[in-house]
Scaffold this motif. Structure first.
Motif, PDB file in Angstrom:
ATOM      1  N   TYR A 210       0.796  -1.232   0.000  1.00 34.26           N
ATOM      2  CA  TYR A 210       0.000   0.000   0.000  1.00 34.26           C
ATOM      3  C   TYR A 210       0.829   1.284   0.000  1.00 34.26           C
ATOM      4  CZ  TYR A 210      -4.158  -2.857   0.594  1.00 34.26           C
ATOM      5  OH  TYR A 210      -5.166  -3.763   0.403  1.00 34.26           O
ATOM      6  N   PRO A 211       1.950   1.364   0.745  1.00 35.53           N
ATOM      7  CA  PRO A 211       2.767   2.581   0.657  1.00 35.53           C
ATOM      8  C   PRO A 211       3.223   2.898  -0.764  1.00 35.53           C
ATOM      9  CG  PRO A 211       3.446   1.283   2.540  1.00 35.53           C
ATOM     10  CD  PRO A 211       2.469   0.448   1.777  1.00 35.53           C
ATOM     11  N   LEU A 212       3.482   1.855  -1.548  1.00 39.18           N
ATOM     12  CA  LEU A 212       3.871   2.071  -2.935  1.00 39.18           C
ATOM     13  C   LEU A 212       2.720   2.684  -3.730  1.00 39.18           C
ATOM     14  CD1 LEU A 212       5.739  -1.301  -3.633  1.00 39.18           C
ATOM     15  CD2 LEU A 212       6.683   0.856  -2.771  1.00 39.18           C
ATOM     16  N   LEU A 213       1.510   2.212  -3.459  1.00 37.84           N
ATOM     17  CA  LEU A 213       0.331   2.760  -4.115  1.00 37.84           C
ATOM     18  C   LEU A 213       0.115   4.219  -3.714  1.00 37.84           C
ATOM     19  CD1 LEU A 213      -2.160   2.330  -5.901  1.00 37.84           C
ATOM     20  CD2 LEU A 213      -3.373   1.496  -3.869  1.00 37.84           C
ATOM     21  N   VAL A 214       0.337   4.524  -2.450  1.00 34.70           N
ATOM     22  CA  VAL A 214       0.172   5.902  -1.962  1.00 34.70           C
ATOM     23  C   VAL A 214       1.172   6.832  -2.644  1.00 34.70           C
ATOM     24  CG1 VAL A 214       0.417   7.408   0.052  1.00 34.70           C
ATOM     25  CG2 VAL A 214      -0.800   5.235   0.267  1.00 34.70           C
ATOM     26  N   VAL A 215       2.414   6.387  -2.755  1.00 30.88           N
ATOM     27  CA  VAL A 215       3.445   7.193  -3.412  1.00 30.88           C
ATOM     28  C   VAL A 215       3.081   7.432  -4.875  1.00 30.88           C
ATOM     29  CG1 VAL A 215       5.855   7.195  -4.193  1.00 30.88           C
ATOM     30  CG2 VAL A 215       5.303   6.482  -1.867  1.00 30.88           C
ATOM     31  N   SER A 216       2.572   6.400  -5.543  1.00 27.22           N
ATOM     32  CA  SER A 216       2.185   6.522  -6.949  1.00 27.22           C
ATOM     33  C   SER A 216       1.024   7.499  -7.113  1.00 27.22           C
ATOM     34  CB  SER A 216       1.793   5.151  -7.509  1.00 27.22           C
ATOM     35  OG  SER A 216       2.861   4.246  -7.398  1.00 27.22           O
ATOM     36  N   LEU A 217       0.034   7.410  -6.225  1.00 26.05           N
ATOM     37  CA  LEU A 217      -1.102   8.328  -6.291  1.00 26.05           C
ATOM     38  C   LEU A 217      -0.668   9.763  -5.998  1.00 26.05           C
ATOM     39  CD1 LEU A 217      -3.891   6.202  -4.537  1.00 26.05           C
ATOM     40  CD2 LEU A 217      -3.705   6.770  -6.969  1.00 26.05           C
ATOM     41  N   ALA A 218       0.303   9.926  -5.099  1.00 28.67           N
ATOM     42  CA  ALA A 218       0.815  11.267  -4.803  1.00 28.67           C
ATOM     43  C   ALA A 218       1.423  11.895  -6.049  1.00 28.67           C
ATOM     44  CB  ALA A 218       1.854  11.193  -3.686  1.00 28.67           C
ATOM     45  N   LEU A 219       2.158  11.085  -6.833  1.00 23.98           N
ATOM     46  CA  LEU A 219       2.724  11.577  -8.089  1.00 23.98           C
ATOM     47  C   LEU A 219       1.617  11.943  -9.069  1.00 23.98           C
ATOM     48  CD1 LEU A 219       5.115  12.119  -9.983  1.00 23.98           C
ATOM     49  CD2 LEU A 219       5.062   9.693 -10.621  1.00 23.98           C
ATOM     50  N   LEU A 220       0.561  11.120  -9.127  1.00 21.12           N
ATOM     51  CA  LEU A 220      -0.566  11.392 -10.020  1.00 21.12           C
ATOM     52  C   LEU A 220      -1.219  12.731  -9.681  1.00 21.12           C
ATOM     53  CD1 LEU A 220      -2.770  10.690 -12.104  1.00 21.12           C
ATOM     54  CD2 LEU A 220      -3.897   9.337 -10.304  1.00 21.12           C
TER      55      LEU A 220
END
Length: 408
Positions: free
Chosen positions: A197-207
């Motif tokens: 999930y932290p990886l998903l959060v980081v990716s969404l932050a970039l989005l």
């Protein structure tokens, strides 16, 4: 007579600064070591090995564009060598880099999936690849961008030429750091679904950051021009890296077939450094050329190469010095150091160098001239394209050199 007096100091200056910058390519050997010791991850996540070259190339595109634009802007005075209270052009450039990080992750992830034909699950694989790409690229952006800015500003303040110093330092250290980051991200991905999930959060932050940046700046001509011109580069690079992968497979077959002549281990020890150095040669030649074009001291024609010969020859000679150092280091690490082995392996690497460096210089000049004549910004194309082409050209040159030396 005056020309001789002027040329020699210019050659020595370029040679010394190039050797200083190329020395960082030693880190390329460390990057290969990290991958070798963690190769078991690739067995557990089959697609992870596919996007590793794409990650290096994507970072090369973005880092190359950032370095090229930053070094030229420092010479022109549109960016000041300070960390706070800088110019509008500097902040627009940095925001464009953030958006390009998102764009590159999404597009290169898609192309990587399209070239995958071994198993199904297109949508699931695309999502996993894209998240891994975005998470890795975001962390790399946070770690590497401050390094790029620091090196450019400090080199400029201390009278060094950022066109010569910046990209060679950034590209090699970037390869090492992004490799370590990527392996860490993959390990996190494998640990447990909770750690995914932290990886998903980081990716969404970039989005979300990219959407905000685009909405805020899409009316800025300087911002939109960078995005438009870089999109073509990203498309080109995405397909170039697949050619490199194909020839690398051929190189692997040839080396293993000739292992009694050329040890596999020394070749793979130096391989990342060989690629980095050829990319650096192209970067030095192209960056110094685009700066002279912007300043109006050189014309956008192939005949002008004679007036740029000191930079070309200085950058090239420095690469030969480093190739000898790689040969010595690789044979020492492999426990195969002897006068015969050193002579043989050095001649092999010099053959690779002469082929690949000549090609990358011609490519760099051609792209610079074409883009400048078309009214485009060469810095949006040159280093990103030549850094990716360096992978392919060096790999092809290695294949050719191994074939030639097998006949000798």
């Amino acid at each position: 007579m005056d020309l001789t007096v002027d040329v020699k100091p210019a050659f020595i200056k370029t040679l010394k600064q190039s050797v200083m910058a190329y020395a960082f390519n030693i880190f390329g050997i460390a990057a290969g070591t990290i991958i070798a010791y963690n190769s078991g991850i690739f067995e557990r996540i089959p697609w992870s090995v596919v996007i590793y070259p794409a990650i290096l190339s994507a970072r090369g595109v973005i880092g190359g564009l950032f370095c090229g634009r930053l070094s030229t802007a420092l010479h022109l005075g549109t960016v000041q060598p300070r960390f706070f209270g800088n110019t509008k052009s500097f902040y627009l450039l940095f925001q464009a880099i953030v958006f390009l990080t998102f764009e590159a992750s999404l597009f290169i992830g898609l192309v990587a999936v399209l070239f995958r034909t071994t198993f199904g699950g297109f949508f699931t694989e695309l999502c996993d690849m894209t998240i891994m790409l975005m998470a890795t690229m975001v962390l790399a952006l946070v770690v590497i961008s401050p390094l790029t800015i620091t090196v450019s500003f400090l080199s400029f303040k201390h009278g060094l030429d950022p066109d010569v110093i910046l990209y060679p330092v950034e590209s090699t250290v970037s390869d090492l750091l992004i490799t370590a980051i990527y392996i860490s991200v993959l390990n996190l991905y494998l640990m447990h679904v909770f750690f995914w999930y932290p990886l998903l959060v980081v990716s969404l932050a970039l989005l979300f950051a990219s959407v905000y940046i685009f909405i805020r700046n899409f009316r800025e001509p300087e911002f939109t021009k960078t995005l438009k011109e870089s999109l073509l580069t990203l498309i080109t690079v995405s397909f170039i890296i697949n050619v490199a992968g194909t020839f690398l497979g051929r190189v692997d077959e040839l080396i293993r077939g000739r292992c009694e002549v050329y040890e596999v281990y020394p070749v793979y020890v130096v391989y990342p450094a060989l690629i980095d150095t050829i990319g650096d040669v192209g970067a030095v030649v192209s960056s110094t050329f685009t700066t002279k074009l912007a300043l109006g001291t050189l014309k956008a024609s192939f005949s002008s190469i004679k007036d740029h010969f000191t930079e070309v020859s200085g950058a090239w000679t420095a690469s030969l010095i480093m190739y000898f150092a790689y040969s010595l280091l690789a044979l020492t690490i492999a426990g195969k150091l002897s006068l015969i082995n050193l002579t043989s392996f050095t001649m092999l690497l010099f053959t690779v160098n002469l082929l690949a460096a000549a090609l990358i210089v011609m490519v760099s000049y051609s792209v610079a001239i074409i883009t400048f004549q078309k009214g485009l910004d060469p810095d949006n194309f040159l280093i990103p394209i030549e850094s990716s082409l360096a992978d392919t050209l060096t790999t092809i040159s290695l294949f050719v050199a191994l074939t030639l030396w097998a006949w000798v």
